[in-house]
Design a protein around this motif. Structure first.
Motif, PDB file in Angstrom:
ATOM      1  N   TYR A   2       0.844  -1.188   0.000  1.00  0.00           N
ATOM      2  CA  TYR A   2       0.000   0.000   0.000  1.00  0.00           C
ATOM      3  C   TYR A   2       0.886   1.247   0.000  1.00  0.00           C
ATOM      4  CZ  TYR A   2      -3.188   3.633   1.537  1.00  0.00           C
ATOM      5  OH  TYR A   2      -3.915   4.789   1.620  1.00  0.00           O
ATOM      6  N   CYS A   3       0.517   2.215  -0.846  1.00  0.00           N
ATOM      7  CA  CYS A   3       1.281   3.455  -0.906  1.00  0.00           C
ATOM      8  C   CYS A   3       0.369   4.590  -1.344  1.00  0.00           C
ATOM      9  CB  CYS A   3       2.450   3.319  -1.878  1.00  0.00           C
ATOM     10  SG  CYS A   3       3.459   4.816  -2.022  1.00  0.00           S
ATOM     11  N   ASP A   4       0.235   5.584  -0.502  1.00  0.00           N
ATOM     12  CA  ASP A   4      -0.495   6.799  -0.858  1.00  0.00           C
ATOM     13  C   ASP A   4       0.524   7.760  -1.450  1.00  0.00           C
ATOM     14  OD1 ASP A   4      -1.846   9.189  -1.048  1.00  0.00           O
ATOM     15  OD2 ASP A   4      -2.699   9.133   0.968  1.00  0.00           O
ATOM     16  N   VAL A   5       0.501   7.919  -2.759  1.00  0.00           N
ATOM     17  CA  VAL A   5       1.544   8.688  -3.433  1.00  0.00           C
ATOM     18  C   VAL A   5       1.482  10.175  -3.122  1.00  0.00           C
ATOM     19  CG1 VAL A   5       1.788   7.021  -5.303  1.00  0.00           C
ATOM     20  CG2 VAL A   5       0.173   8.940  -5.543  1.00  0.00           C
ATOM     21  N   THR A   6       0.429  10.633  -2.455  1.00  0.00           N
ATOM     22  CA  THR A   6       0.379  12.039  -2.045  1.00  0.00           C
ATOM     23  C   THR A   6       1.188  12.267  -0.774  1.00  0.00           C
ATOM     24  OG1 THR A   6      -1.638  11.782  -0.713  1.00  0.00           O
ATOM     25  CG2 THR A   6      -1.914  12.293  -3.053  1.00  0.00           C
ATOM     26  N   LYS A   7       1.638  11.165  -0.162  1.00  0.00           N
ATOM     27  CA  LYS A   7       2.422  11.273   1.078  1.00  0.00           C
ATOM     28  C   LYS A   7       3.872  10.899   0.781  1.00  0.00           C
ATOM     29  CE  LYS A   7      -1.537  10.199   4.041  1.00  0.00           C
ATOM     30  NZ  LYS A   7      -2.114   9.258   5.014  1.00  0.00           N
ATOM     31  N   ASP A  10       5.357   7.831   2.452  1.00  0.00           N
ATOM     32  CA  ASP A  10       4.945   6.530   1.913  1.00  0.00           C
ATOM     33  C   ASP A  10       5.843   6.118   0.752  1.00  0.00           C
ATOM     34  OD1 ASP A  10       2.884   6.554   3.727  1.00  0.00           O
ATOM     35  OD2 ASP A  10       1.324   6.055   2.262  1.00  0.00           O
ATOM     36  N   LYS A  52      -5.043  19.596  -4.756  1.00  0.00           N
ATOM     37  CA  LYS A  52      -5.185  18.161  -4.497  1.00  0.00           C
ATOM     38  C   LYS A  52      -4.793  17.356  -5.732  1.00  0.00           C
ATOM     39  CE  LYS A  52      -8.994  18.857  -1.222  1.00  0.00           C
ATOM     40  NZ  LYS A  52     -10.439  18.650  -0.977  1.00  0.00           N
ATOM     41  N   VAL A  56      -1.046  14.494  -6.605  1.00  0.00           N
ATOM     42  CA  VAL A  56      -0.891  13.161  -7.179  1.00  0.00           C
ATOM     43  C   VAL A  56      -0.067  13.218  -8.468  1.00  0.00           C
ATOM     44  CG1 VAL A  56      -2.069  11.151  -8.137  1.00  0.00           C
ATOM     45  CG2 VAL A  56      -3.052  12.372  -6.184  1.00  0.00           C
ATOM     46  N   GLU A  60       3.730  13.061  -6.818  1.00  0.00           N
ATOM     47  CA  GLU A  60       4.146  11.654  -6.844  1.00  0.00           C
ATOM     48  C   GLU A  60       5.377  11.459  -7.699  1.00  0.00           C
ATOM     49  OE1 GLU A  60       4.325   7.759  -8.990  1.00  0.00           O
ATOM     50  OE2 GLU A  60       3.483   9.597  -9.830  1.00  0.00           O
TER      51      GLU A  60
END
Length: 406
Positions: A2-7, A10, A52, A56, A60
């Motif tokens: 799992y990877c939230d590319v906005t973070k 991560d 927002k 991404v 990212e």
């Protein structure tokens, strides 16, 4: 994983865990992205959604290049970082302003990163797909993939009367991520017949040998260097290679070359229009010698035009979905303080490829350019001549070790 590319953290963890589990990182494909949920113009711009959105599509890519680049430099690894942009980055649009802007920034980011990481032998490259029915687009439009592809067929005049599919983008990613010269033997060109002009030496010879390795049925090497051409033919083998004298500055010779190839082998699938000459002088525009200018243009522009013309005619007549690949130069994009005639001739060729690709694409033909500055041109030509690039046309593939982004 799992990877939230906005973070950013991560992405850092993703890179570190990959190295911890597998010992190295050789390829990073920055593919995550979102589509615009609105059709807003610049007059209706919502900056909150814009921020927002950029987190991404741009954030990212920046974070992935940063952490993957750091890991590759630390490990002294010759890696590849591939970013996904879009043809929207190079096109104006009356809608989707935020999406177009984000993809344009990805292109700019790639150019900066490729220049900065080149000393570490880390290659940063980009893929810009056209309209493709991804799962994200299906969700955004509320339509199935088949319905979207049918819509694209009605809206766009595409090569081979087909539509771009995810597989075609994946083929491009594999090509960019690997050294195809070191990949296992393949038969990418099995059953195909090719002409290679300027095939007696240099890039033409290297490409001819590469074609032979990858399963070409028959190849005709055309050149004015008869002794060298005969030697190349003999070393490859007369069972899959022949030689024909051809001065591409003479249209009648080019026409006869194509005609005899079709007559002897029944078809023509690939034309690699590679024959070219360099200027004998370093003249500037103030010193332009038009006799020399005409000599350069007769081969580099007019000669390649003749190759495209007669190869395309043969392919259309035989209903062959072929590929025509032309050799350009970084000089067409970078300019030069000298060699004015050579630079102008190569720029004319890029214009030919860009302008005529659409009309030939509707007939099932791919017209492509390869801009060169290194020894790896044969790999690029193989890709452009094979079915791996079946949905690529009108494109100038620059192979220059980062020369244009210095």
């Amino acid at each position: 994983m799992y990877c939230d590319v906005t973070k950013e953290q991560d992405i850092g963890s993703l890179v570190q865990s990959t190295i911890r589990l597998h010992g190295r990182l050789g390829i990073m494909f920055c593919n995550a992205g979102v589509l615009s949920q609105s059709m807003k113009t610049i007059l209706e711009f919502d900056l909150s959604s814009y921020e927002k959105f950029f987190a991404v599509n741009v954030g990212e890519v920046a974070a992935s290049i940063e952490y993957a680049g750091q890991a590759m430099v630390k490990a002294n690894s010759r890696g590849s970082i591939i970013c996904k942009a879009s043809i929207a980055a190079g096109l104006a649009s009356d809608r989707n302003t935020d999406y177009v802007m984000s993809k344009s920034l990805v292109v700019a980011l790639m150019r900066c990163a490729s220049s900065q990481l080149a000393p570490h032998v880390i290659h940063v490259k980009i893929i810009s797909p056209g309209p493709v029915a991804t799962s994200a687009l299906c969700a955004t439009l509320g339509m199935g993939a088949d319905d979207i592809e049918s819509m694209f067929l009605r809206m766009f005049r595409l090569k081979n009367d087909g539509v771009l599919k995810v597989k075609h983008v994946a083929d491009a990613a594999v090509f960019l991520a690997t050294n195809s010269a070191n990949s296992p033997m393949s038969n990418k060109l099995e059953g195909k017949v090719a002409i290679v002009t300027g095939g007696a030496s240099g890039i033409g010879e290297a490409t001819a040998r590469h074609f032979a390795v990858h399963g070409i049925r028959m190849m005709v090497i055309a050149d004015i260097q008869d002794e060298l051409g005969q030697k190349v033919m003999e070393s490859i083998g007369s069972h899959k290679c022949s030689y024909k004298h051809c001065d591409v500055a003479d249209e009648e010779q080019v026409k006869n070359l194509v005609h005899s190839t079709v007559q002897n082998h029944g078809r023509l699938d690939i034309m690699f229009s590679n024959a070219g000459i360099v200027s004998n002088t370093t003249q500037t525009i103030l010193e332009l010698d038009f006799a020399e200018f005409d000599r350069i243009f007769a081969v580099n522009a007019r000669g390649m035009g003749a190759c495209v013309k007669h190869a395309a005619r043969a392919m259309v007549e035989l209903k062959i979905r072929g590929s025509i690949v032309c050799t350009a130069s970084t000089s067409a994009s970078s300019g030069s303080e000298r060699f004015t005639d050579y630079c102008v001739s190569k720029h004319a060729l890029v214009g030919l490829v860009n302008r005529q690709a659409n009309s030939l694409g509707c007939m099932g033909l791919g017209l492509k350019g390869v801009t060169l500055d290194t020894k790896h041109i044969a790999d690029a030509v193989l890709f452009l001549a094979s079915q791996d690039s079946d949905l690529i046309t009108g494109h100038d593939l620059v192979v220059d070790a980062g020369f244009l982004v210095r």
